[in-house]
Design a protein around this motif. Structure first.
Motif, PDB file in Angstrom:
ATOM      1  N   VAL A  97       0.770  -1.385   0.106  1.00 23.04           N
ATOM      2  CA  VAL A  97      -0.009   0.031   0.071  1.00 23.04           C
ATOM      3  C   VAL A  97       0.908   1.444  -0.160  1.00 23.04           C
ATOM      4  O   VAL A  97       0.379   2.335  -0.259  1.00 23.04           O
ATOM      5  CB  VAL A  97      -0.798   0.112   1.198  1.00 23.04           C
ATOM      6  CG1 VAL A  97      -1.772   1.255   1.629  1.00 23.04           C
ATOM      7  CG2 VAL A  97      -1.859  -1.238   1.013  1.00 23.04           C
ATOM      8  N   PRO A 153      -4.021   7.453   5.763  1.00 23.12           N
ATOM      9  CA  PRO A 153      -5.346   7.211   5.317  1.00 23.12           C
ATOM     10  C   PRO A 153      -5.600   6.182   4.226  1.00 23.12           C
ATOM     11  O   PRO A 153      -6.431   5.515   3.999  1.00 23.12           O
ATOM     12  CB  PRO A 153      -5.418   8.663   4.307  1.00 23.12           C
ATOM     13  CG  PRO A 153      -4.421   9.412   4.958  1.00 23.12           C
ATOM     14  CD  PRO A 153      -3.288   8.481   5.616  1.00 23.12           C
ATOM     15  N   ALA A 154      -4.291   5.612   3.763  1.00 24.70           N
ATOM     16  CA  ALA A 154      -4.337   4.476   2.860  1.00 24.70           C
ATOM     17  C   ALA A 154      -4.672   3.254   3.426  1.00 24.70           C
ATOM     18  O   ALA A 154      -5.093   2.286   2.733  1.00 24.70           O
ATOM     19  CB  ALA A 154      -3.105   4.234   2.139  1.00 24.70           C
ATOM     20  N   ILE A 155      -4.693   3.171   4.726  1.00 29.97           N
ATOM     21  CA  ILE A 155      -4.981   1.919   5.640  1.00 29.97           C
ATOM     22  C   ILE A 155      -6.253   2.238   6.373  1.00 29.97           C
ATOM     23  O   ILE A 155      -6.313   3.064   7.371  1.00 29.97           O
ATOM     24  CB  ILE A 155      -3.820   1.684   6.666  1.00 29.97           C
ATOM     25  CG1 ILE A 155      -2.685   1.449   5.816  1.00 29.97           C
ATOM     26  CG2 ILE A 155      -4.282   0.346   7.460  1.00 29.97           C
ATOM     27  CD1 ILE A 155      -1.116   1.190   6.612  1.00 29.97           C
ATOM     28  N   SER A 156      -7.271   1.374   6.153  1.00 24.69           N
ATOM     29  CA  SER A 156      -8.629   1.566   6.766  1.00 24.69           C
ATOM     30  C   SER A 156      -8.813   0.277   7.894  1.00 24.69           C
ATOM     31  O   SER A 156      -7.748  -0.496   8.051  1.00 24.69           O
ATOM     32  CB  SER A 156      -9.842   1.641   6.066  1.00 24.69           C
ATOM     33  OG  SER A 156      -9.971   0.365   5.271  1.00 24.69           O
ATOM     34  N   MET A 188      -7.987  -3.262   7.172  1.00 26.13           N
ATOM     35  CA  MET A 188      -6.756  -4.021   7.451  1.00 26.13           C
ATOM     36  C   MET A 188      -6.787  -5.367   8.438  1.00 26.13           C
ATOM     37  O   MET A 188      -6.047  -6.110   8.311  1.00 26.13           O
ATOM     38  CB  MET A 188      -5.788  -2.969   7.888  1.00 26.13           C
ATOM     39  CG  MET A 188      -4.160  -3.573   7.905  1.00 26.13           C
ATOM     40  SD  MET A 188      -3.729  -3.687   6.286  1.00 26.13           S
ATOM     41  CE  MET A 188      -2.510  -5.019   6.374  1.00 26.13           C
TER      42      MET A 188
END
Lengths: 379, 323
Positions: free
Chosen positions: A36, A328-331, A334
């Motif tokens: 990611v 923000p790329a990881i919600s 995960m």
């Protein structure tokens, strides 16, 4: 289940191998974080800080852990009997109906300490009854319990959606949920315990259900390892043939184990419904039943292991929410990956590293792995 | 004529809705007939849908999308095989794991790569499989009865729809008329016998799982590249489990599988069509009831009230060669 593997020292069996499996799961999760485009180490730091850095974080972690203890115990009780209860999700969801009936009827008249026991009974009863039909079909008709419980998850979801957009929804409201409960159905918070240690808590939903979960963990330990019923369940789980030979009624043991499992699953609903949201809303279980599978496997079906695994998953949930702010790329999704990886490595690939560990142990001290036994079997 | 048109419309959407079920169901047929339970159909469809839509929109080609869907889906099938064949892990646990990994990774990667809240960009014409109009469909459209049946029901679907239905006789032929099929069915019933004949149980089961992966890849590609113009998170929405239900309903037979999927697709189409309209005799039927019906029917079947569903005998049991 005869293990085709040689014996290892107990500490390696119960400590080292699960630890290795878990580490591999997290390393693979780290690769996903890298894919990611984020730094997995920084992600891990944020996650742990978010979960344990502040008092509020700890309270949230334990709140999530409470839910997972119930579902983990539910999966474990069935698993000891050799049954894979994948229906924890549906049993917990439909138990919301039992809680709704109790709370909506009594929340204006009774104090919480009378509503709570009634709700416990109602939730456990509804959960157990929802597990009864698949259990009966497995015992009497030989229908595979995994398939029937999956089907029952969907049926439960349909029933709950029907009720929550229809009969249970207060007139004039748009949201698909029951009316909010009054004070008589709100459980007291436990945040003061964490505050005793000097931490500050703004608002967190940690409530008395946490204690109930710990009591249930103890009772499950008592049941599985200290009662006749638990012994029979383990016997059946180990070898249905041996159990039949010993005169254990197959029907009775399957139905009892599944109903206990369903009851524990049902009690899970108390935590979010009475402890946090104070209403029954659509999809309030939101996958906690499935997390229970990962928790049970990771905790190696032992209540102590389950409590620890549940706290780890609570940490992932709470820390994951913090992580979503920072990266923000990881919600939070995960966590779903991690959950899947834990199930894969601690469950399905449980024995992947075993032969290597055995070889390692054998090269240090042949006696510790019982080399004679291996040679005797001619492996 | 109005009723006739309504029926045609419902049947038309029945076909569209049953295609992903049919592909997934046939996929499950290969692995379950080989003795590998596959709860992970749902997850494999989901990664197939994501990989298909993502690759199609990046490379501007529907075919590359389909190829990617199949590739990733097969990769997940091989993970299932690695856990349940090579390491003799619990097949159901492994399938559950695959579903979670699929659900989580499609959202995370979708968000990271396309920043549209887990969606992939809307597919442009040329990046998705277009409907094929049969010759003369427009000319014959106005002919009563035959016209609508030909123009609406038979013509005007994408190539994947025809592929799915063509897979039914093909699967039957593979399973019941080829050596591979015979061995595949044997390995699901009595792997020891297959082993005695000098055929590798593991390799056979791996090949069955590759077939499963290919078909779930098609199913996923259909969802994201035909039915919907792009990937939406959790777009399989339980279809993998319905396909599993259909497989049991069909008693693990290809032609029955087609009818079971058409039935479940019809229930879905009818529930969309009947939303809010009262029926004669029974009155208004709630959407939730129609949605739950496939599951209820499967449970009733499993309970042995509509015939008996007997799974392949060696299903779910890892094969241990004697040593």
């Amino acid at each position: 289940m005869s293990t085709p593997y040689a014996k290892l020292p107990a500490w390696a069996d119960y400590g080292l191998i699960p630890l290795i499996n878990l580490s591999v799961a997290f390393i693979v999760a780290g690769f996903v974080v890298m894919l990611v485009g984020e730094n997995p180490f920084r992600a891990a730091v944020i996650l742990v800080e978010g979960a344990f850095g502040k008092g509020t974080g700890i309270a949230f972690t334990l709140f999530y852990a409470t839910t997972f203890i119930f579902t983990g115990l539910s999966v474990a009780v069935a698993a000891h009997c050799g049954l894979f209860n994948i229906g924890t999700e549906g049993q917990a969801y439909i138990a919301g109906l039992g809680i709704a009936i109790v709370c909506l009827s009594f929340d204006s008249t009774l104090p919480w300490w009378l509503t709570f026991p009634l709700a416990i009974v109602a939730s456990a009863l509804v959960g157990a009854l929802w597990a009864l039909i698949p259990a009966y079909l497995q015992a009497k008709r030989g229908s595979h319990i995994v398939i029937t419980t999956i089907m029952f998850n969907f049926i439960a979801a349909s029933i709950m959606v029907y009720l929550l957009v229809g009969p249970l929804k207060p007139a004039g409201s748009q949201a698909p949920q029951t009316r909010n409960f009054l004070a008589g159905a709100e459980l007291p918070k436990l945040n003061w315990i964490i505050e005793l240690f000097g931490a500050k808590i703004r608002s967190a939903p940690l409530n008395i259900c946490f204690l109930l979960a710990l009591v249930m963990a103890f009772l499950v330990w008592l049941l599985i390892w200290r009662t006749k019923l638990g012994y029979e369940m383990r016997t059946y789980g180990h070898s249905p043939k041996a159990a039949r030979y010993a005169g254990i009624s197959e029907t009775r043991i399957i139905i009892t184990a599944m109903m206990i499992s369903g009851a524990l699953a049902g009690m899970m609903a108390l935590n979010p419904v009475m402890g946090d949201q104070h209403n029954v809303a659509i999809d309030f279980v939101s996958g906690a039943g499935f997390v229970g599978i990962a928790v049970a496997l990771m905790g190696r079906l032992h209540p102590v292991g389950i409590v620890l695994a549940a706290i780890l998953f609570g940490m992932l949930y709470q820390g994951g929410a913090e992580l979503a702010f920072e990266m923000p790329a990881i919600s939070r999704d995960m966590i779903v990956i991690i959950q899947g990886l834990v199930i894969l490595f601690a469950g399905a690939l449980e024995h992947m590293f075993r032969p290597y560990i055995q070889a390692l142990f054998a090269s240090f001290s042949p006696k510790s792995v019982g080399m004679q036994a291996i040679n005797g079997k001619g492996a | 004529m109005d009723i006739f048109n309504a029926i045609i419309q419902v049947l038309d959407s029945t076909i569209r809705l049953s295609v992903p079920l049919l592909l997934a169901c046939l996929a499950g047929l290969y692995s379950e007939r080989a003795g590998i339970f596959d709860i992970g159909l749902e997850g494999k469809m989901l990664v197939g849908a994501f990989a298909g839509a993502a690759a199609a929109s990046v490379f501007h080609s529907a075919l590359i999308g389909l190829g990617m869907a199949i590739l990733i889906s097969v990769a997940f099938a091989l993970v299932h095989g690695f856990a349940s064949i090579t390491h003799r892990g619990n097949q159901i646990v492994s399938g559950v794991a695959i579903n979670f990994i699929a659900a989580g990774s499609t959202i995370i990667l979708g968000q990271a790569w396309f920043q549209q809240g887990g969606r992939t960009p809307a597919l442009q014409p040329g990046e998705r499989f277009e409907a094929i109009t049969w010759p003369g469909a427009d000319a014959i459209r106005d002919v009563p009865i035959i016209g609508p049946i030909y123009a609406e029901l038979l013509s005007g679907h994408s190539i994947l729809v025809y592929f799915a239905f063509a897979m039914v006789p093909f699967t039957w032929w593979v399973l019941f008329r080829t050596r591979f099929g015979l061995r595949l069915r044997a390995v699901g019933e009595n792997p020891a016998a297959v082993d005695t004949a000098g055929i590798s149980v593991a390799w056979l089961r791996y090949r069955a799982l590759i077939c499963t992966g290919i078909l779930t890849g098609f199913a996923g590609a259909y969802l994201s590249m035909v039915q919907n113009g792009g990937f939406v998170k959790d777009m399989t929405a339980g279809k993998g489990y319905i396909a599993l239900a259909a497989l049991i309903f069909a008693k693990w037979k290809p032609v029955n599988a087609m009818f079971a999927c058409l039935l479940f697709g019809f229930l879905d189409a009818a529930s969309i069509r009947l939303q809010g309209t009262p029926l004669p005799i029974v009155g208004k039927v709630s959407v939730q009831f129609m949605q739950a019906l496939p599951y209820v029917l499967t449970v009733i079947l499993l309970a042995g009230f509509i015939g008996k569903a007997i799974p392949p005998r060696a299903g779910g049991v890892p094969y241990v060669k004697e040593r």
